[in-house]
Scaffold this motif. Sequence first.
Motif, PDB file in Angstrom:
ATOM      1  N   GLU A 141      30.307  69.631  69.368  1.00  0.00           N
ATOM      2  CA  GLU A 141      28.843  69.633  69.353  1.00  0.00           C
ATOM      3  C   GLU A 141      28.294  71.056  69.469  1.00  0.00           C
ATOM      4  O   GLU A 141      27.452  71.464  68.694  1.00  0.00           O
ATOM      5  CB  GLU A 141      28.290  68.765  70.495  1.00  0.00           C
ATOM      6  N   GLU A 142      28.785  71.811  70.468  1.00  0.00           N
ATOM      7  CA  GLU A 142      28.304  73.179  70.678  1.00  0.00           C
ATOM      8  C   GLU A 142      29.261  74.151  69.996  1.00  0.00           C
ATOM      9  O   GLU A 142      30.456  73.921  69.933  1.00  0.00           O
ATOM     10  CB  GLU A 142      28.222  73.483  72.176  1.00  0.00           C
TER      11      GLU A 142
ATOM     12  N   ARG B 210      29.678  74.653  67.003  1.00  0.00           N
ATOM     13  CA  ARG B 210      30.253  74.052  65.804  1.00  0.00           C
ATOM     14  C   ARG B 210      29.920  74.950  64.621  1.00  0.00           C
ATOM     15  O   ARG B 210      28.839  75.508  64.547  1.00  0.00           O
ATOM     16  CB  ARG B 210      29.659  72.658  65.595  1.00  0.00           C
TER      17      ARG B 210
ATOM     18  N   THR C 243      36.144  69.828  64.798  1.00  0.00           N
ATOM     19  CA  THR C 243      36.675  68.689  65.546  1.00  0.00           C
ATOM     20  C   THR C 243      37.803  69.118  66.478  1.00  0.00           C
ATOM     21  O   THR C 243      38.644  69.932  66.103  1.00  0.00           O
ATOM     22  CB  THR C 243      37.246  67.637  64.562  1.00  0.00           C
TER      23      THR C 243
ATOM     24  N   ASP D   3      25.973  72.405  57.822  1.00  0.00           N
ATOM     25  CA  ASP D   3      26.346  73.225  58.981  1.00  0.00           C
ATOM     26  C   ASP D   3      26.300  74.715  58.644  1.00  0.00           C
ATOM     27  O   ASP D   3      25.827  75.524  59.447  1.00  0.00           O
ATOM     28  CB  ASP D   3      27.749  72.860  59.474  1.00  0.00           C
TER      29      ASP D   3
END
Length: 126
Positions: free
Chosen positions: A29-30, A32, A38, A84
Amino acid sequence: MEIRENVIIPLGYGKFVRSDKIIALEPIEEDRGPGRRTRVYVEQMCNPLIASRTETSVLANMVETPKEIMEANASLELLRDIYDDIHQIGPMLRKSIKKEANLDLGKIERRIEEILKHEIEFEKTQ
């Protein structure tokens, strides 16, 4: 879904692991971003491996799924990766890209958000 046994799957950046040795996948989550998507927990390893691929794409390689689902997952993974990467581009560079290439990254980012949001809502109804 059934885990494929004795199949080596890529985690990205030259990392590979046997599919039947993976015990958990955790999306990062952070912090990323490229190279950090992952956490992959593997049997008999104290620390998780960091995969550059999304949990969905790792899972898709772990299990046997129909070809149509695999292709859809690959497309969504690509969109998530693009989102992302675009999300990390700062405002000054965005302005420069828009001026030089007439490419509106904000518009692309919003469109990808809409597609991914729609896909999440669709998955909830299935």
